[in-house]
Every structure is written in C-alpha cells, then in structure tokens.
Write an enzyme that holds these catalytic residues in place. Structure first.
Site, PDB file in Angstrom:
ATOM      1  N   GLY A 161       3.290  -0.629  -1.722  1.00 41.32           N
ATOM      2  CA  GLY A 161       4.253   0.046  -1.669  1.00 41.32           C
ATOM      3  C   GLY A 161       5.299  -0.777  -3.216  1.00 41.32           C
ATOM      4  O   GLY A 161       4.819  -1.410  -2.708  1.00 41.32           O
ATOM      5  N   LEU A 162       6.285   0.261  -3.549  1.00 37.66           N
ATOM      6  CA  LEU A 162       7.209  -0.993  -4.360  1.00 37.66           C
ATOM      7  C   LEU A 162       7.568  -2.147  -3.382  1.00 37.66           C
ATOM      8  O   LEU A 162       7.964  -2.024  -2.266  1.00 37.66           O
ATOM      9  CB  LEU A 162       8.366  -0.247  -4.986  1.00 37.66           C
ATOM     10  CG  LEU A 162       7.967   0.986  -6.038  1.00 37.66           C
ATOM     11  CD1 LEU A 162       8.775   1.877  -5.293  1.00 37.66           C
ATOM     12  CD2 LEU A 162       7.070   0.996  -6.777  1.00 37.66           C
ATOM     13  N   SER A 163       8.058  -3.024  -4.068  1.00 39.23           N
ATOM     14  CA  SER A 163       8.913  -3.943  -3.775  1.00 39.23           C
ATOM     15  C   SER A 163      10.128  -3.367  -3.051  1.00 39.23           C
ATOM     16  O   SER A 163      11.218  -2.713  -3.549  1.00 39.23           O
ATOM     17  CB  SER A 163       9.246  -5.313  -5.492  1.00 39.23           C
ATOM     18  OG  SER A 163      10.197  -6.122  -4.836  1.00 39.23           O
ATOM     19  N   ALA A 221      10.383  -1.801  -0.331  1.00 45.14           N
ATOM     20  CA  ALA A 221       9.319  -0.711   0.117  1.00 45.14           C
ATOM     21  C   ALA A 221      10.605  -0.814   1.391  1.00 45.14           C
ATOM     22  O   ALA A 221       9.499   0.236   2.233  1.00 45.14           O
ATOM     23  CB  ALA A 221       8.512  -0.024  -0.229  1.00 45.14           C
ATOM     24  N   GLY A 222       9.569  -1.644   2.294  1.00 38.44           N
ATOM     25  CA  GLY A 222       9.417  -2.929   3.636  1.00 38.44           C
ATOM     26  C   GLY A 222       8.948  -2.710   3.899  1.00 38.44           C
ATOM     27  O   GLY A 222       8.320  -2.836   4.713  1.00 38.44           O
ATOM     28  N   LYS A 223       7.592  -3.305   2.996  1.00 39.57           N
ATOM     29  CA  LYS A 223       6.141  -3.726   3.718  1.00 39.57           C
ATOM     30  C   LYS A 223       5.731  -5.207   4.260  1.00 39.57           C
ATOM     31  O   LYS A 223       4.814  -5.268   5.283  1.00 39.57           O
ATOM     32  CB  LYS A 223       5.103  -4.598   2.288  1.00 39.57           C
ATOM     33  CG  LYS A 223       4.961  -3.274   1.490  1.00 39.57           C
ATOM     34  CD  LYS A 223       4.239  -3.716   0.153  1.00 39.57           C
ATOM     35  CE  LYS A 223       5.110  -4.451  -0.415  1.00 39.57           C
ATOM     36  NZ  LYS A 223       6.342  -4.480  -1.361  1.00 39.57           N
ATOM     37  N   SER A 224       7.310  -5.971   3.522  1.00 46.93           N
ATOM     38  CA  SER A 224       6.852  -7.645   5.295  1.00 46.93           C
ATOM     39  C   SER A 224       7.467  -6.801   6.351  1.00 46.93           C
ATOM     40  O   SER A 224       7.213  -7.481   6.816  1.00 46.93           O
ATOM     41  CB  SER A 224       7.713  -8.217   3.999  1.00 46.93           C
ATOM     42  OG  SER A 224       7.393  -9.211   2.778  1.00 46.93           O
ATOM     43  N   SER A 273      -0.022  -4.336  -4.777  1.00 48.45           N
ATOM     44  CA  SER A 273      -1.258  -3.971  -4.386  1.00 48.45           C
ATOM     45  C   SER A 273      -1.316  -2.880  -5.029  1.00 48.45           C
ATOM     46  O   SER A 273      -1.277  -1.765  -5.143  1.00 48.45           O
ATOM     47  CB  SER A 273      -1.807  -4.036  -3.815  1.00 48.45           C
ATOM     48  OG  SER A 273      -1.807  -3.162  -2.250  1.00 48.45           O
TER      49      SER A 273
END
Ligand SMILES: Nc1ncnc2c1ncn2[C@@H]1O[C@H](COP(=O)(O)OP(=O)(O)OP(=O)(O)O)[C@@H](O)[C@H]1O
Ligand SMILES: [Mg+2]
Length: 200
Positions: free
Chosen positions: A36-38, A40-43, A110
């Site tokens: 997902g975008l910077s 977005a909440g991945k981390s 990614s």
C-alpha cells in the site's frame, strides 16, 4: 564479477524438511505481504498482527521496508530498477522464512504488481497479499513521516503516489480498509484468514 549463476553450483539437500520444522513449530509457514501507499498503515498493522500472533504462540518475523534499507538493501536507492531488486531480495528472504516454518510479515510499499507477483511465484500458495487500501488523500493528510510534504515540494524524486505509480493488487487475498476501519478490526481480519486456511 559475473551475475550468472555458476554451473558448478549444486543444490544441497537437507535432512530436516519444511514439514518437520512446521510440526515442531505447531503451525505452518506463510508470508503476509502488506502492500500500500506510504502512510497506508502497513507497518502499524503488520506490527499489531505480529503482536497478536505472538500472543497466540505463533513464530513470526516482521521485515519492514525502512529497516532493510539499513542492511540487506543498503546499497539500493528508490529508482525503478533498485525498487525491483529491493523486492526481489526481500521475496527471497521471505521464502527462506517460510521454509523455516515461520509466519513472516513484510511491510513494503512494493508499488509494482509484477514484482509482487514474482514473490508470489517464488513463495507459492503460502503467499498472502494484504492490500492496505487507504486512499492517497488520507495517507497524505496523515503524512506520518512528513514525506508527502517534501514530495509535493519536489524534494523527493520517485515518490509513490506523487511522482511514481502505485499499482494496486487486482485480487489480493486480504483487502483491509486501513484508511477508515479500526486497527484491531483489521488485525482480526488478517488472523481470521490465517485460521480459515489452516495455517495457524
Ligand atoms: N486501521 C489502521 N491500520 C493501520 N494504521 C492505521 C489505521 N488507522 C489509522 N492508522 C494510522 O495510520 C498511520 C500509518 O502509518 P504507517 O507508518 O503504519 O504506514 P506505512 O504504510 O508503514 O508507511 P511507509 O510506507 O511510509 O512505511 C499510523 O499513524 C497509524 O496509527
Ligand atoms: Mg512502514
């Protein structure tokens, strides 16, 4: 130095198999690939999922985009070619973790579909793509790291969503509304899929 694999390199078989390691661990190995975008909440989500899995006695390892840039991928920048190589390396490392019977969580923008699909091809059916589907305007208003402001000012070249494309997954195993849903609801959604697939 040649980048071609030498014909003298021979695959070495091992006595302990992935299935044996998984039996020891009490669950299967898998990759949760957060994209997902910077902002977005991945981390945030990957870390919260890892915490929940740890409490469930699942062996995990979280590989975060920013962290590998200090070591494994310290020689790479954010050009298209280097982003491709970054994801290739992380995909190979994630595959090793799966063979170790570990649930590996990766948090990388990614942005390119083809790169994620290459990792899917390496890992196989244990690859679970988790699309953190937060709209650009929400990510930009969060601007957790202040990067969108810099990118808008032209200070960061190739910034995903601003000056470099993001290709959303077409059929991710999991789509989480990390722009609007509660974090713990998103965690539950991911854990539910792991359980439904019999991986944990
Ligand atoms: N449901 C949610 N899931 C994840 N993050 C959320 C959610 N709701 C709100 N947030 C907030 O959104 C922000 C997401 O930031 P985070 O650093 O996790 O993004 P990222 O996708 O890892 O970005 P980057 O690619 O720059 O590393 C955090 O401040 C987090 O608290
Ligand atoms: Mg992050």
């Amino acid at each position: 130095m040649s980048k071609q694999k030498s014909s003298d390199v021979v695959w070495q078989e091992t006595h302990v198999s992935q299935a044996m390691r998984e039996q020891l661990n009490g669950h299967q190995g898998a990759v949760l690939w957060f994209t997902g975008l910077s902002g977005a909440g991945k981390s945030t989500l990957a870390s919260a999922v890892e915490q929940r899995l740890y409490e469930m006695q699942v062996r995990t390892f979280l590989i975060d985009g920013d962290n590998v840039r200090h070591g494994l991928c310290a020689d790479l920048n954010f050009s298209d070619d280097d982003r491709v190589e970054n994801i290739r390396r992380v995909g190979e490392v994630a595959s090793l973790f799966v063979q170790a019977g570990v649930v590996v969580l990766t948090a990388f923008i990614s942005p390119f579909r083809a790169d994620r699909d290459k990792v899917r091809a390496i890992v196989g059916e244990r690859f679970i793509e988790v699309f953190c589907d937060t709209p650009l305007d929400v990510c930009e208003s969060r601007d957790v790291k202040g990067l969108y402001q810099k990118a808008r000012a032209g200070d960061i070249p190739h910034f995903t969503g601003i000056s470099s494309p993001y290709e959303p997954p077409e059929s991710p195993e999991i789509r989480v509304q990390t722009g609007s849903d509660d974090l713990q609801d998103c965690v539950q959604q991911v854990v539910d899929v792991l359980q439904a697939r019999g991986l944990i």
